[in-house]
Design a protein around this motif. Structure first.
Motif, PDB file in Angstrom:
ATOM      1  N   PHE A 185       2.861  45.633 -46.962  1.00 55.16           N
ATOM      2  CA  PHE A 185       1.818  45.875 -47.940  1.00 55.16           C
ATOM      3  C   PHE A 185       0.426  45.703 -47.359  1.00 55.16           C
ATOM      4  CE2 PHE A 185      -0.416  44.344 -51.945  1.00 55.16           C
ATOM      5  CZ  PHE A 185      -0.585  45.610 -52.454  1.00 55.16           C
ATOM      6  N   SER A 186       0.255  44.733 -46.466  1.00 56.82           N
ATOM      7  CA  SER A 186      -1.057  44.454 -45.913  1.00 56.82           C
ATOM      8  C   SER A 186      -1.576  45.570 -45.004  1.00 56.82           C
ATOM      9  CB  SER A 186      -1.044  43.133 -45.141  1.00 56.82           C
ATOM     10  OG  SER A 186      -0.114  43.180 -44.068  1.00 56.82           O
ATOM     11  N   ASN A 187      -0.746  46.521 -44.660  1.00 56.24           N
ATOM     12  CA  ASN A 187      -1.178  47.670 -43.871  1.00 56.24           C
ATOM     13  C   ASN A 187      -1.877  48.736 -44.711  1.00 56.24           C
ATOM     14  OD1 ASN A 187      -0.152  46.577 -41.523  1.00 56.24           O
ATOM     15  ND2 ASN A 187       1.747  47.765 -41.580  1.00 56.24           N
ATOM     16  N   TYR A 188      -1.941  48.528 -46.026  1.00 53.83           N
ATOM     17  CA  TYR A 188      -2.489  49.515 -46.940  1.00 53.83           C
ATOM     18  C   TYR A 188      -3.641  48.956 -47.754  1.00 53.83           C
ATOM     19  CZ  TYR A 188       1.820  52.067 -46.005  1.00 53.83           C
ATOM     20  OH  TYR A 188       2.860  52.736 -45.396  1.00 53.83           O
ATOM     21  N   ALA A 189      -4.717  49.719 -47.825  1.00 54.62           N
ATOM     22  CA  ALA A 189      -5.726  49.468 -48.840  1.00 54.62           C
ATOM     23  C   ALA A 189      -5.179  49.949 -50.176  1.00 54.62           C
ATOM     24  CB  ALA A 189      -7.024  50.197 -48.503  1.00 54.62           C
ATOM     25  N   VAL A 190      -5.675  49.375 -51.272  1.00 53.16           N
ATOM     26  CA  VAL A 190      -5.164  49.688 -52.599  1.00 53.16           C
ATOM     27  C   VAL A 190      -6.278  50.200 -53.487  1.00 53.16           C
ATOM     28  CG1 VAL A 190      -4.109  48.752 -54.686  1.00 53.16           C
ATOM     29  CG2 VAL A 190      -3.271  48.041 -52.440  1.00 53.16           C
ATOM     30  N   GLY A 191      -5.987  51.253 -54.211  1.00 52.55           N
ATOM     31  CA  GLY A 191      -6.912  51.775 -55.192  1.00 52.55           C
ATOM     32  C   GLY A 191      -6.249  51.881 -56.553  1.00 52.55           C
ATOM     33  N   TRP A 192      -7.037  51.684 -57.595  1.00 55.69           N
ATOM     34  CA  TRP A 192      -6.614  51.974 -58.952  1.00 55.69           C
ATOM     35  C   TRP A 192      -7.345  53.226 -59.417  1.00 55.69           C
ATOM     36  CZ3 TRP A 192      -2.746  49.831 -61.765  1.00 55.69           C
ATOM     37  CH2 TRP A 192      -2.251  48.590 -61.343  1.00 55.69           C
ATOM     38  N   PHE A 193      -6.586  54.160 -59.954  1.00 57.56           N
ATOM     39  CA  PHE A 193      -7.118  55.415 -60.466  1.00 57.56           C
ATOM     40  C   PHE A 193      -6.729  55.559 -61.925  1.00 57.56           C
ATOM     41  CE2 PHE A 193      -6.876  55.882 -55.963  1.00 57.56           C
ATOM     42  CZ  PHE A 193      -7.882  56.765 -55.603  1.00 57.56           C
ATOM     43  N   ARG A 194      -7.401  56.448 -62.626  1.00 59.64           N
ATOM     44  CA  ARG A 194      -7.024  56.740 -64.001  1.00 59.64           C
ATOM     45  C   ARG A 194      -7.180  58.221 -64.274  1.00 59.64           C
ATOM     46  NH1 ARG A 194     -11.919  53.514 -67.135  1.00 59.64           N
ATOM     47  NH2 ARG A 194     -13.625  54.962 -66.607  1.00 59.64           N
ATOM     48  N   GLN A 195      -6.426  58.697 -65.255  1.00 63.37           N
ATOM     49  CA  GLN A 195      -6.466  60.104 -65.600  1.00 63.37           C
ATOM     50  C   GLN A 195      -6.224  60.288 -67.088  1.00 63.37           C
ATOM     51  OE1 GLN A 195      -3.715  62.636 -63.449  1.00 63.37           O
ATOM     52  NE2 GLN A 195      -5.081  64.388 -63.706  1.00 63.37           N
ATOM     53  N   THR A 196      -7.053  61.115 -67.689  1.00 60.82           N
ATOM     54  CA  THR A 196      -6.933  61.514 -69.083  1.00 60.82           C
ATOM     55  C   THR A 196      -6.539  62.984 -69.114  1.00 60.82           C
ATOM     56  OG1 THR A 196      -8.638  59.930 -69.740  1.00 60.82           O
ATOM     57  CG2 THR A 196      -8.154  61.710 -71.281  1.00 60.82           C
ATOM     58  N   PRO A 197      -5.683  63.392 -70.055  1.00 57.04           N
ATOM     59  CA  PRO A 197      -5.322  64.812 -70.130  1.00 57.04           C
ATOM     60  C   PRO A 197      -6.546  65.712 -70.158  1.00 57.04           C
ATOM     61  CG  PRO A 197      -3.921  63.542 -71.581  1.00 57.04           C
ATOM     62  CD  PRO A 197      -4.960  62.586 -71.045  1.00 57.04           C
ATOM     63  N   GLY A 198      -6.548  66.731 -69.309  1.00 52.88           N
ATOM     64  CA  GLY A 198      -7.651  67.657 -69.231  1.00 52.88           C
ATOM     65  C   GLY A 198      -8.762  67.248 -68.283  1.00 52.88           C
ATOM     66  N   LYS A 199      -8.652  66.081 -67.671  1.00 54.67           N
ATOM     67  CA  LYS A 199      -9.659  65.614 -66.737  1.00 54.67           C
ATOM     68  C   LYS A 199      -9.036  65.317 -65.379  1.00 54.67           C
ATOM     69  CE  LYS A 199     -12.932  62.912 -67.972  1.00 54.67           C
ATOM     70  NZ  LYS A 199     -13.693  61.696 -68.384  1.00 54.67           N
ATOM     71  N   GLU A 200      -9.871  65.335 -64.355  1.00 55.55           N
ATOM     72  CA  GLU A 200      -9.417  65.022 -63.009  1.00 55.55           C
ATOM     73  C   GLU A 200      -9.152  63.532 -62.861  1.00 55.55           C
ATOM     74  OE1 GLU A 200      -9.127  68.736 -62.018  1.00 55.55           O
ATOM     75  OE2 GLU A 200      -8.862  67.249 -60.431  1.00 55.55           O
ATOM     76  N   ARG A 201      -8.198  63.216 -62.011  1.00 56.57           N
ATOM     77  CA  ARG A 201      -7.928  61.824 -61.702  1.00 56.57           C
ATOM     78  C   ARG A 201      -9.133  61.237 -60.967  1.00 56.57           C
ATOM     79  NH1 ARG A 201      -2.041  60.449 -59.445  1.00 56.57           N
ATOM     80  NH2 ARG A 201      -1.670  61.644 -61.368  1.00 56.57           N
ATOM     81  N   GLU A 202      -9.548  60.035 -61.350  1.00 57.56           N
ATOM     82  CA  GLU A 202     -10.733  59.427 -60.777  1.00 57.56           C
ATOM     83  C   GLU A 202     -10.456  58.004 -60.325  1.00 57.56           C
ATOM     84  OE1 GLU A 202     -13.532  59.669 -63.988  1.00 57.56           O
ATOM     85  OE2 GLU A 202     -12.852  57.792 -64.901  1.00 57.56           O
TER      86      GLU A 202
END
Length: 123
Positions: free
Chosen positions: A29-46
């Motif tokens: 796990f420590s070999n990876y940076a982690v991001g949290w993303f979110r997505q709403t229907p009809g919108k791009e994942r951010e």
């Protein structure tokens, strides 16, 4: 590729809090940076927030800065997103993602993804 599973989503009233958890397995796990993303229907994942490999650096998009806190515990193979003062516009499916090379970027920079967890904030 590291396997990721999110949990902790749910329904909360505006102003409330949720703590999302991302459990990792597979490669170190420590070999990876982690991001949290979110997505709403009809919108791009951010991107919502990201944390560096050892947890020493964090990034937040402007709309959540000061309300959300990203963290990780490499000994437990977990990453977290503590969400406070939630707003209806935070409603989305939230995804945990991992990247071996960058910790800030768009979805295309991440090659491992969880299944997503729904967060719904009522007004």
């Amino acid at each position: 590729q590291v396997q990721l599973v999110e949990s902790g989503g749910g329904l909360v009233q505006a102003g409330g809090s949720l703590n999302l958890s991302c459990a990792a397995s597979g490669r170190t796990f420590s070999n990876y940076a982690v991001g949290w993303f979110r997505q709403t229907p009809g919108k791009e994942r951010e991107i919502v927030a990201a944390v560096s490999w050892s947890g020493g650096s964090q990034y937040y998009r402007d709309s959540v800065r000061g309300r959300f806190t990203i963290s990780r515990d490499n000994a437990r193979n977990r990453a977290y997103l503590q969400m406070n003062s939630l707003k209806p516009e935070d409603t989305a499916v939230y995804y945990c993602a991992a990247s071996p090379t960058v910790y800030i970027g768009g979805p295309e920079k991440y090659d491992s993804w969880g299944q997503g967890t729904q967060v719904t904030v009522s007004s």
